[in-house]
Design a protein around this motif. Structure first.
Motif, PDB file in Angstrom:
ATOM      1  N   SER A 126      -2.479   7.305  -0.037  1.00 34.45           N
ATOM      2  CA  SER A 126      -3.142   8.573  -0.323  1.00 34.45           C
ATOM      3  C   SER A 126      -3.719   9.147   0.957  1.00 34.45           C
ATOM      4  N   LYS A 127      -4.121  10.402   0.888  1.00 34.29           N
ATOM      5  CA  LYS A 127      -4.737  11.064   2.032  1.00 34.29           C
ATOM      6  C   LYS A 127      -6.016  11.764   1.578  1.00 34.29           C
TER       7      LYS A 127
ATOM      8  N   THR B 141       0.806  -1.226   0.000  1.00 35.44           N
ATOM      9  CA  THR B 141       0.000   0.000   0.000  1.00 35.44           C
ATOM     10  C   THR B 141       0.835   1.271   0.000  1.00 35.44           C
TER      11      THR B 141
ATOM     12  N   GLU C 175       2.082  14.363  -2.348  1.00 39.15           N
ATOM     13  CA  GLU C 175       1.558  15.685  -2.691  1.00 39.15           C
ATOM     14  C   GLU C 175       1.080  16.479  -1.480  1.00 39.15           C
TER      15      GLU C 175
ATOM     16  N   ASN D 106       1.153   3.454  -3.090  1.00 39.18           N
ATOM     17  CA  ASN D 106      -0.090   4.073  -3.542  1.00 39.18           C
ATOM     18  C   ASN D 106      -0.827   4.772  -2.400  1.00 39.18           C
TER      19      ASN D 106
ATOM     20  N   PHE E 266      -5.740   7.942  -9.935  1.00 38.46           N
ATOM     21  CA  PHE E 266      -5.303   6.927  -8.986  1.00 38.46           C
ATOM     22  C   PHE E 266      -5.295   5.565  -9.675  1.00 38.46           C
TER      23      PHE E 266
ATOM     24  N   SER F 276      -2.105  12.146  -3.197  1.00 39.61           N
ATOM     25  CA  SER F 276      -1.110  11.167  -2.760  1.00 39.61           C
ATOM     26  C   SER F 276      -0.371  11.716  -1.544  1.00 39.61           C
ATOM     27  N   SER F 277       0.214  10.830  -0.767  1.00 37.99           N
ATOM     28  CA  SER F 277       0.952  11.258   0.417  1.00 37.99           C
ATOM     29  C   SER F 277       2.116  12.172   0.057  1.00 37.99           C
TER      30      SER F 277
ATOM     31  N   ARG G 124      -5.922  18.049  -9.217  1.00 38.87           N
ATOM     32  CA  ARG G 124      -6.740  17.065  -8.525  1.00 38.87           C
ATOM     33  C   ARG G 124      -8.186  17.542  -8.458  1.00 38.87           C
TER      34      ARG G 124
ATOM     35  N   THR H  95      -8.687  14.410  -2.457  1.00 36.52           N
ATOM     36  CA  THR H  95      -7.827  13.257  -2.179  1.00 36.52           C
ATOM     37  C   THR H  95      -6.544  13.403  -2.972  1.00 36.52           C
TER      38      THR H  95
END
Length: 290
Positions: free
Chosen positions: A193-194, A188, A243, A191, A273, A240-241, A216, A238
């Motif tokens: 994300s937050k 994980t 970003e 990939n 994603f 990515s971590s 986004r 949402t």
């Protein structure tokens, strides 16, 4: 074709790393951390069976069961990893034992083996073994996947009580937990994300930054303050971590008093994603393309 070749590369490298961890950390320290590999450690002690031979011999009937009960698709994804892994175990059989400390072997061997298995899973394959039994039981019984996995691996670790003392078995459990944790991170982590919720007095500027610069999607919701009863707008997006720090920095440039909530998103599907930004737009799509 390129994706398939990359998957084969990941499975090959992952199987090699796993085999190195098995021989250099687990075998001589009697760490039986579940799976066919764990059985191989116990049976090598009990009967003197060569681990590579045992793993290969065990995988053949399990692959037949995979084809019969799980279908051709799963079988084709499993066959390469399940056959190349014992080959690498045999090739690395002469690797020296890195440490005689069982705790270090359980932890660092778990990290190495977990990293290798994580790469194999990223390559859309597996090393076969008891994982096939887990999949079959999960498919044909009402038991959740996690429960079946714990039961099967727990059984393998329990069998090691016949070959080793209780301390060694407990080290095996530590190794099993370490492997599971590392596999989860690798599966994980790339990939991760937050999900971000933002309340700011500069809603338009932040919204424009997310859509135009960060590229986004963003939703805008009307909200009512529970204490004041005042109305505001909340943005949700949402990212990515990777970003997120950039987004946070830019939000605070617009409004240093902005209220930001960042929550882990373990699975995100959709444009940007699981779908590429160049995905063709359909007339009934809910969200515009990223």
């Amino acid at each position: 074709m390129t994706k398939k070749l990359f998957d084969f590369f990941l499975v090959t490298v992952g199987s090699l790393i796993s085999a190195v961890g098995f021989n250099a950390m687990f075998l001589h320290n009697h760490i039986a951390s579940g799976g066919v590999g764990g059985l191989a450690v116990s049976f090598e002690k009990l009967f003197g069976w060569t681990p590579a031979t045992f793993v290969m011999a065990s995988n053949i009937p399990l692959l037949v069961l995979c084809l019969v009960f799980l279908g051709r698709g799963v079988f084709l994804k499993t066959i390469y990893g399940s056959l190349i892994y014992p080959v690498f175990i045999q090739m690395t059989a002469n690797f020296p034992n890195v440490t005689d400390n069982q705790l270090l072997a359980a932890i660092f061997g778990g990290i190495i083996l977990g990293a290798g298995l994580g790469l194999v899973f990223l390559g859309n394959s597996s090393t076969g073994g008891t994982g096939i039994i887990v999949q079959i039981l999960h498919k044909y019984t009402p038991l959740p996947f996690g429960v079946v996995l714990v039961l099967i691996d727990g059984l393998v670790v329990g069998i090691s009580l016949v070959a080793f003392d209780a301390d060694t078995v407990m080290y095996s459990i530590i190794a099993l937990i370490t492997i599971s944790y590392v596999v989860e991170i690798i599966s994980t982590g790339f990939n991760a994300s937050k999900n971000i919720m933002i309340i700011t007095k500069e809603t338009k500027e932040v919204r424009d930054y997310i859509t135009n610069t960060l590229d986004r999607g963003v939703s805008q919701w009307p909200i009512i303050g529970g204490f004041t009863g005042g109305t505001k707008e909340m943005l949700m997006t949402t990212v990515s971590s990777i970003e997120f720090p950039r987004l946070q920095k830019e939000i605070l440039k617009y409004d240093e008093t902005a209220f930001i909530i960042a929550m882990p998103a373990s699975q995100v599907m959709g444009r940007g994603f699981s779908l590429t930004k160049q995905y063709n737009k359909a007339t009934d799509d809910i969200l515009p393309p990223m």
